[in-house]
Design a protein around this motif. Structure first.
Motif, mmCIF file in Angstrom:
data_model
loop_
_atom_site.group_PDB
_atom_site.id
_atom_site.type_symbol
_atom_site.label_atom_id
_atom_site.label_comp_id
_atom_site.label_asym_id
_atom_site.label_seq_id
_atom_site.Cartn_x
_atom_site.Cartn_y
_atom_site.Cartn_z
ATOM 1 N N ASN A 94 -36.070 9.707 33.857
ATOM 2 C CA ASN A 94 -37.372 9.380 33.250
ATOM 3 C C ASN A 94 -38.226 10.583 32.894
ATOM 4 O O ASN A 94 -39.455 10.529 32.957
ATOM 5 N N ARG A 95 -37.568 11.659 32.473
ATOM 6 C CA ARG A 95 -38.271 12.867 32.039
ATOM 7 C C ARG A 95 -38.386 12.893 30.515
ATOM 8 O O ARG A 95 -37.571 12.325 29.783
ATOM 9 N N VAL A 96 -39.382 13.590 30.015
ATOM 10 C CA VAL A 96 -39.565 13.793 28.579
ATOM 11 C C VAL A 96 -38.406 14.628 28.030
ATOM 12 O O VAL A 96 -37.893 15.510 28.724
ATOM 13 N N THR A 97 -37.984 14.354 26.804
ATOM 14 C CA THR A 97 -36.878 15.078 26.184
ATOM 15 C C THR A 97 -37.299 15.686 24.848
ATOM 16 O O THR A 97 -38.242 15.212 24.200
ATOM 17 N N PRO A 98 -36.577 16.699 24.384
ATOM 18 C CA PRO A 98 -36.849 17.260 23.057
ATOM 19 C C PRO A 98 -36.664 16.249 21.930
ATOM 20 O O PRO A 98 -37.269 16.400 20.867
ATOM 21 N N ALA A 99 -35.844 15.212 22.156
ATOM 22 C CA ALA A 99 -35.660 14.193 21.124
ATOM 23 C C ALA A 99 -36.979 13.502 20.781
ATOM 24 O O ALA A 99 -37.235 13.170 19.613
ATOM 25 N N LEU A 100 -37.823 13.276 21.770
ATOM 26 C CA LEU A 100 -39.125 12.669 21.509
ATOM 27 C C LEU A 100 -40.004 13.594 20.672
ATOM 28 O O LEU A 100 -40.741 13.143 19.798
ATOM 29 N N ARG A 127 -44.976 17.514 36.145
ATOM 30 C CA ARG A 127 -43.666 18.186 36.129
ATOM 31 C C ARG A 127 -43.129 18.398 34.712
ATOM 32 O O ARG A 127 -42.346 19.314 34.479
ATOM 33 N N ASP A 128 -43.524 17.551 33.771
ATOM 34 C CA ASP A 128 -43.045 17.686 32.395
ATOM 35 C C ASP A 128 -44.095 18.272 31.460
ATOM 36 O O ASP A 128 -43.999 18.121 30.241
ATOM 37 N N MET A 129 -45.090 18.960 31.995
ATOM 38 C CA MET A 129 -46.203 19.402 31.169
ATOM 39 C C MET A 129 -45.777 20.254 29.969
ATOM 40 O O MET A 129 -46.307 20.058 28.861
ATOM 41 N N PRO A 130 -44.821 21.187 30.082
ATOM 42 C CA PRO A 130 -44.436 21.947 28.883
ATOM 43 C C PRO A 130 -43.935 21.053 27.745
ATOM 44 O O PRO A 130 -44.351 21.223 26.589
ATOM 45 N N LEU A 131 -43.072 20.082 28.059
ATOM 46 C CA LEU A 131 -42.574 19.195 27.009
ATOM 47 C C LEU A 131 -43.633 18.179 26.565
ATOM 48 O O LEU A 131 -43.669 17.781 25.394
ATOM 49 N N LEU A 132 -44.494 17.762 27.468
ATOM 50 C CA LEU A 132 -45.597 16.897 27.060
ATOM 51 C C LEU A 132 -46.483 17.598 26.030
ATOM 52 O O LEU A 132 -46.913 16.985 25.043
ATOM 53 N N ARG A 133 -46.724 18.875 26.244
ATOM 54 C CA ARG A 133 -47.544 19.629 25.285
ATOM 55 C C ARG A 133 -46.833 19.770 23.942
ATOM 56 O O ARG A 133 -47.461 19.681 22.880
ATOM 57 N N GLN A 134 -45.520 19.976 23.977
ATOM 58 C CA GLN A 134 -44.765 20.042 22.721
ATOM 59 C C GLN A 134 -44.799 18.698 21.995
ATOM 60 O O GLN A 134 -44.885 18.646 20.756
ATOM 61 N N TRP A 135 -44.708 17.612 22.748
ATOM 62 C CA TRP A 135 -44.767 16.266 22.175
ATOM 63 C C TRP A 135 -46.102 16.057 21.453
ATOM 64 O O TRP A 135 -46.147 15.597 20.298
ATOM 65 N N ALA A 136 -47.181 16.398 22.120
ATOM 66 C CA ALA A 136 -48.498 16.253 21.497
ATOM 67 C C ALA A 136 -48.639 17.156 20.281
ATOM 68 O O ALA A 136 -49.127 16.735 19.221
ATOM 69 N N GLU A 137 -48.183 18.389 20.408
ATOM 70 C CA GLU A 137 -48.300 19.357 19.314
ATOM 71 C C GLU A 137 -47.457 18.956 18.106
ATOM 72 O O GLU A 137 -47.814 19.251 16.962
ATOM 73 N N ALA A 138 -46.348 18.255 18.338
ATOM 74 C CA ALA A 138 -45.518 17.796 17.226
ATOM 75 C C ALA A 138 -46.316 16.922 16.268
ATOM 76 O O ALA A 138 -46.091 16.940 15.053
ATOM 77 N N ALA A 139 -47.267 16.165 16.807
ATOM 78 C CA ALA A 139 -48.130 15.330 15.971
ATOM 79 C C ALA A 139 -49.343 16.097 15.474
ATOM 80 O O ALA A 139 -49.585 16.186 14.271
ATOM 81 N N THR A 140 -50.117 16.652 16.397
ATOM 82 C CA THR A 140 -51.377 17.286 16.006
ATOM 83 C C THR A 140 -51.149 18.495 15.104
ATOM 84 O O THR A 140 -51.964 18.781 14.223
#
Length: 411
Positions: free
Chosen positions: A38-44, A83-96
């Motif tokens: 249940n971790r964030v992935t680069p695919a998202l 724990r997934d903050m780096p990928l969470l930030r990438q996920w948000a940045e992908a949109a913004t």
């Protein structure tokens, strides 16, 4: 009509000052693209970057679970800590970074989780599914009072983590038969304590969730909700009560209300007349009633397929935002085309396998489209004409494998 004159192109400022760049919203669709733990992935990240480039103003993520012990399906992201903050930030940045706003939809499935995925399912009351779905969903255990308070805290923690990661808002999933919806419905909430019984007590849970979130994120961070107009079940959550819940949420300072409907036991399409389907906006009549009660911005999702219907709905004043889901799963650039005054290239069609139980439950309307999302997450294009039976076989195999792997990780 030029892009500059299109009602779809107009920005919207929410009451708290947050700006949405246009009137088109990608409504939540379950991606199932997390790791088996249940971790964030680069695919998202790739998927949402693709949608953001397609011109949609607001992207609402698929349901992110607030508790790893309570998953809705294999491959859910679960958000409990940083724990997934780096990928969470990438996920948000992908949109913004591509001009879109992005809100995370936070959810708890309650009883609505496939048999065997969780060690147990919990709900407001120990009410099982009807006989058609009992083979797929285990009977739930009624939540204790301290567990309810813990779930409220988890929703608040999820909202705080979203803000820290750079998401521009959050949405509470209060529709489609998940936990918030279960608390609201007299069919699934048969408690006699402060959390159940009369309508005021049944809406106490969602109001507490909103208040706890607001305390963590402040007044300038948008909080929305997806709410059923009705659950289309006799004795269940009805329009009159939904209007009262919406009025209470508006008084409590909700920033955006998305109107939807139905549950796994009674999908929205089963409760709609042919004339409503032809109108495209399945819940527009209900939105008109809501508009008479509250001034909170309204998002309507369900049925929009053509440009004239979208323009007419916006210009009527009954709603403020158009929600699209399936059209964007098969055509990620559809919003850019619609804003430019062009119709979409591909039309959404019912996904039917010919297997009665599967088709009645509407399960393929999740499974088939989730496969298209996974294709985009791999950097590929969706397949608008993929066979429903092929999709069913692949999804069932993947779900069995995912359930086994998820349980092994927890052993």
């Amino acid at each position: 009509m030029s892009k500059s004159n299109s009602p779809l192109a107009r920005p919207l400022t929410l009451p708290n000052g947050a700006l949405l760049p246009n009137r088109l919203v990608k409504s939540a669709m379950s991606e199932g693209m997390a790791t088996m733990d249940n971790r964030v992935t680069p695919a998202l990240v790739r998927l949402y970057e693709r949608w953001a480039r397609g011109g949609t103003g607001l992207l609402i993520t698929g349901n992110v679970m607030i508790d790893r012990r309570a998953l809705g399906e294999p491959g859910n992201v679960a958000l409990e800590d940083d724990r997934d903050m780096p990928l969470l930030r990438q996920w948000a940045e992908a949109a913004t970074g591509n001009g879109a706003a992005i809100w995370m939809q936070l959810n708890h499935p309650g009883r609505q989780s496939p048999k065997g995925l969780n060690r147990e399912n919990v709900a407001p009351s120990a009410v099982p599914f009807g006989k058609d779905l009992q083979a797929m969903f285990a009977p739930p255990r009624a939540l204790r009072g301290d567990e309810i308070e813990d779930i409220i805290r988890r929703f608040a923690t999820g909202a705080q983590l979203c803000r820290e990661a750079g998401f521009t808002g959050v949405q509470i999933h209060g529709a489609h038969g998940y936990l918030v919806s279960q608390f609201l419905s007299p069919l699934t909430n048969q408690r006699t304590d402060q959390w159940g019984g009369n309508a005021e007590n049944r809406r106490r849970f969602v109001l507490r969730v909103l208040a706890a979130m607001r305390e963590r994120v402040g007044s300038d961070f948008p909080i929305g909700i997806k709410l059923n107009s009705a659950d289309f079940q006799r004795g269940g959550f009805e329009e009159s009560e939904s209007l009262d819940v919406i009025a209470a949420l508006a008084d409590a300072g909700i920033d955006l209300i998305e109107i939807s409907g139905g549950t796994y036991e009674a999908p929205a399409m089963a409760g709609l007349r042919a004339s409503t389907r032809a109108r495209e906006a399945y819940f527009l009549s209900f939105a008109e009633k809501v508009r008479k009660r509250v001034s909170t911005p309204l998002l309507v999702t369900g049925g929009f397929r053509t440009l004239p219907a979208m323009r007419e709905a916006l210009e009527s004043g009954a709603l403020d935002l158009i929600g699209l889901a399936r059209p964007l799963a098969i055509e990620p650039d559809a919003s850019r085309r619609l804003i430019a005054g062009e119709e979409t290239r591909f039309k959404v069609k019912p996904i039917k396998t010919g297997i009665g139980m599967v088709d009645r439950a509407g399960l393929m309307e999740v499974m088939w489209y989730s496969r298209q999302l996974k294709r985009m997450g791999r950097g590929e294009e969706p397949r608008p004409n993929e066979s429903a039976l092929v999709s069913l076989a692949c999804n069932l195999a993947g779900n069995v494998r995912g359930t086994v792997q998820t349980r092994r990780l927890r052993a």
